[in-house]
Design a protein around this motif. Structure first.
Motif, PDB file in Angstrom:
ATOM      1  N   ILE A   6      58.221  42.566 125.550  1.00  0.00           N
ATOM      2  CA  ILE A   6      58.902  41.838 124.484  1.00  0.00           C
ATOM      3  C   ILE A   6      58.802  42.597 123.169  1.00  0.00           C
ATOM      4  O   ILE A   6      57.715  43.000 122.757  1.00  0.00           O
ATOM      5  CB  ILE A   6      58.287  40.431 124.284  1.00  0.00           C
ATOM      6  N   GLY A   7      59.929  42.742 122.508  1.00  0.00           N
ATOM      7  CA  GLY A   7      60.009  43.210 121.132  1.00  0.00           C
ATOM      8  C   GLY A   7      60.825  42.172 120.383  1.00  0.00           C
ATOM      9  O   GLY A   7      61.666  41.495 120.976  1.00  0.00           O
ATOM     10  N   CYS A   8      60.584  42.002 119.097  1.00  0.00           N
ATOM     11  CA  CYS A   8      61.328  40.981 118.363  1.00  0.00           C
ATOM     12  C   CYS A   8      61.237  41.203 116.872  1.00  0.00           C
ATOM     13  O   CYS A   8      60.366  41.927 116.396  1.00  0.00           O
ATOM     14  CB  CYS A   8      60.811  39.588 118.708  1.00  0.00           C
ATOM     15  N   ARG A   9      62.149  40.539 116.172  1.00  0.00           N
ATOM     16  CA  ARG A   9      62.053  40.496 114.721  1.00  0.00           C
ATOM     17  C   ARG A   9      60.962  39.520 114.337  1.00  0.00           C
ATOM     18  O   ARG A   9      60.661  38.579 115.074  1.00  0.00           O
ATOM     19  CB  ARG A   9      63.383  40.047 114.116  1.00  0.00           C
ATOM     20  N   LYS A  10      60.409  39.727 113.182  1.00  0.00           N
ATOM     21  CA  LYS A  10      59.357  38.845 112.665  1.00  0.00           C
ATOM     22  C   LYS A  10      59.876  37.414 112.542  1.00  0.00           C
ATOM     23  O   LYS A  10      60.995  37.183 112.108  1.00  0.00           O
ATOM     24  CB  LYS A  10      58.892  39.355 111.303  1.00  0.00           C
ATOM     25  N   GLY A  11      59.066  36.467 112.993  1.00  0.00           N
ATOM     26  CA  GLY A  11      59.379  35.053 112.833  1.00  0.00           C
ATOM     27  C   GLY A  11      60.314  34.468 113.871  1.00  0.00           C
ATOM     28  O   GLY A  11      60.787  33.346 113.713  1.00  0.00           O
ATOM     29  N   VAL A  12      60.573  35.180 114.952  1.00  0.00           N
ATOM     30  CA  VAL A  12      61.440  34.665 116.005  1.00  0.00           C
ATOM     31  C   VAL A  12      60.830  33.390 116.602  1.00  0.00           C
ATOM     32  O   VAL A  12      59.617  33.185 116.531  1.00  0.00           O
ATOM     33  CB  VAL A  12      61.665  35.744 117.088  1.00  0.00           C
ATOM     34  N   ASP A  13      61.667  32.525 117.182  1.00  0.00           N
ATOM     35  CA  ASP A  13      61.128  31.298 117.769  1.00  0.00           C
ATOM     36  C   ASP A  13      60.927  31.444 119.282  1.00  0.00           C
ATOM     37  O   ASP A  13      61.414  32.383 119.910  1.00  0.00           O
ATOM     38  CB  ASP A  13      61.993  30.079 117.435  1.00  0.00           C
ATOM     39  N   THR A  14      60.194  30.509 119.832  1.00  0.00           N
ATOM     40  CA  THR A  14      59.862  30.523 121.259  1.00  0.00           C
ATOM     41  C   THR A  14      61.117  30.486 122.122  1.00  0.00           C
ATOM     42  O   THR A  14      61.204  31.196 123.127  1.00  0.00           O
ATOM     43  CB  THR A  14      58.947  29.330 121.601  1.00  0.00           C
ATOM     44  N   ALA A  15      62.088  29.679 121.732  1.00  0.00           N
ATOM     45  CA  ALA A  15      63.329  29.585 122.503  1.00  0.00           C
ATOM     46  C   ALA A  15      64.025  30.941 122.595  1.00  0.00           C
ATOM     47  O   ALA A  15      64.600  31.280 123.635  1.00  0.00           O
ATOM     48  CB  ALA A  15      64.263  28.550 121.883  1.00  0.00           C
ATOM     49  N   GLY A  16      63.960  31.724 121.536  1.00  0.00           N
ATOM     50  CA  GLY A  16      64.558  33.061 121.545  1.00  0.00           C
ATOM     51  C   GLY A  16      63.871  33.982 122.530  1.00  0.00           C
ATOM     52  O   GLY A  16      64.529  34.765 123.234  1.00  0.00           O
ATOM     53  N   ILE A  17      62.551  33.908 122.585  1.00  0.00           N
ATOM     54  CA  ILE A  17      61.793  34.727 123.548  1.00  0.00           C
ATOM     55  C   ILE A  17      62.166  34.313 124.969  1.00  0.00           C
ATOM     56  O   ILE A  17      62.478  35.162 125.818  1.00  0.00           O
ATOM     57  CB  ILE A  17      60.270  34.569 123.336  1.00  0.00           C
ATOM     58  N   LEU A  18      62.158  33.020 125.232  1.00  0.00           N
ATOM     59  CA  LEU A  18      62.473  32.537 126.584  1.00  0.00           C
ATOM     60  C   LEU A  18      63.902  32.883 126.988  1.00  0.00           C
ATOM     61  O   LEU A  18      64.152  33.249 128.144  1.00  0.00           O
ATOM     62  CB  LEU A  18      62.232  31.030 126.670  1.00  0.00           C
ATOM     63  N   ALA A  19      64.842  32.805 126.052  1.00  0.00           N
ATOM     64  CA  ALA A  19      66.234  33.144 126.358  1.00  0.00           C
ATOM     65  C   ALA A  19      66.355  34.622 126.743  1.00  0.00           C
ATOM     66  O   ALA A  19      67.077  34.966 127.685  1.00  0.00           O
ATOM     67  CB  ALA A  19      67.128  32.822 125.166  1.00  0.00           C
ATOM     68  N   ALA A  20      65.646  35.486 126.038  1.00  0.00           N
ATOM     69  CA  ALA A  20      65.693  36.917 126.353  1.00  0.00           C
ATOM     70  C   ALA A  20      65.060  37.205 127.712  1.00  0.00           C
ATOM     71  O   ALA A  20      65.593  37.987 128.506  1.00  0.00           O
ATOM     72  CB  ALA A  20      64.996  37.718 125.260  1.00  0.00           C
ATOM     73  N   VAL A  21      63.946  36.559 127.995  1.00  0.00           N
ATOM     74  CA  VAL A  21      63.282  36.743 129.297  1.00  0.00           C
ATOM     75  C   VAL A  21      64.204  36.268 130.413  1.00  0.00           C
ATOM     76  O   VAL A  21      64.411  36.971 131.410  1.00  0.00           O
ATOM     77  CB  VAL A  21      61.926  36.004 129.335  1.00  0.00           C
ATOM     78  N   ASP A  22      64.773  35.086 130.251  1.00  0.00           N
ATOM     79  CA  ASP A  22      65.671  34.555 131.277  1.00  0.00           C
ATOM     80  C   ASP A  22      66.889  35.455 131.484  1.00  0.00           C
ATOM     81  O   ASP A  22      67.326  35.675 132.616  1.00  0.00           O
ATOM     82  CB  ASP A  22      66.113  33.135 130.917  1.00  0.00           C
ATOM     83  N   ALA A  23      67.453  35.973 130.397  1.00  0.00           N
ATOM     84  CA  ALA A  23      68.617  36.857 130.511  1.00  0.00           C
ATOM     85  C   ALA A  23      68.258  38.154 131.231  1.00  0.00           C
ATOM     86  O   ALA A  23      69.010  38.621 132.099  1.00  0.00           O
ATOM     87  CB  ALA A  23      69.185  37.150 129.124  1.00  0.00           C
ATOM     88  N   ALA A  24      67.108  38.735 130.885  1.00  0.00           N
ATOM     89  CA  ALA A  24      66.683  39.973 131.555  1.00  0.00           C
ATOM     90  C   ALA A  24      66.441  39.728 133.040  1.00  0.00           C
ATOM     91  O   ALA A  24      66.869  40.519 133.893  1.00  0.00           O
ATOM     92  CB  ALA A  24      65.424  40.524 130.884  1.00  0.00           C
TER      93      ALA A  24
END
Length: 125
Positions: A6-24
């Motif tokens: 996981i890489g991300c911009r500062k302050g990203v939310d949990t839903a954003g992380i989960l969406a990226a994981v699910d998409a990958a």
């Protein structure tokens, strides 16, 4: 072992992380049950959403120290290199966490403010 880096911009939310994981995972016809861990670099160790996503997935987060230039990354971002010293935080973290002979399933996927790359332990595919 399959690790989602996981890489991300500062302050990203949990839903954003989960969406990226699910998409990958979806790009490789995998689901959440395929994952062994999430991984990120020490540069992102203070992003609470990464750890919250791991808790929701029932996984640990492997924080990789000293991820730098990795000749096995498929993506090379000047922004990532300048900010974290790595051509791809998500790809480098996934590879390091999955072990010495790990390989990427493909290049990182960008979903909003999050990048996610999947690495599998073992030799080349």
């Amino acid at each position: 072992m399959i690790v989602a880096g996981i890489g991300c911009r500062k302050g990203v939310d949990t839903a954003g992380i989960l969406a990226a994981v699910d998409a990958a995972l979806g790009n490789h016809d995998l689901d959440r049950s395929s994952l062994s861990a999430l991984a990120t670099t020490a540069f992102k160790r203070d992003e609470p959403a990464i750890f919250a996503a791991a808790r929701e997935l029932g996984l640990e987060v492997i924080v990789v120290e000293g991820v730098g230039v990795d000749e096995n990354t498929l993506t090379h971002s000047d922004i990532s290199r300048a900010a974290a010293g790595s051509p791809s935080v998500s790809e480098s973290a996934a590879l390091a966490a999955a072990g010495k002979d790990a390989h990427l399933l493909g290049p990182r996927l960008i979903t909003g403010a999050v990048t996610c790359a999947l690495a599998v332990s073992g030799g080349p595919a």
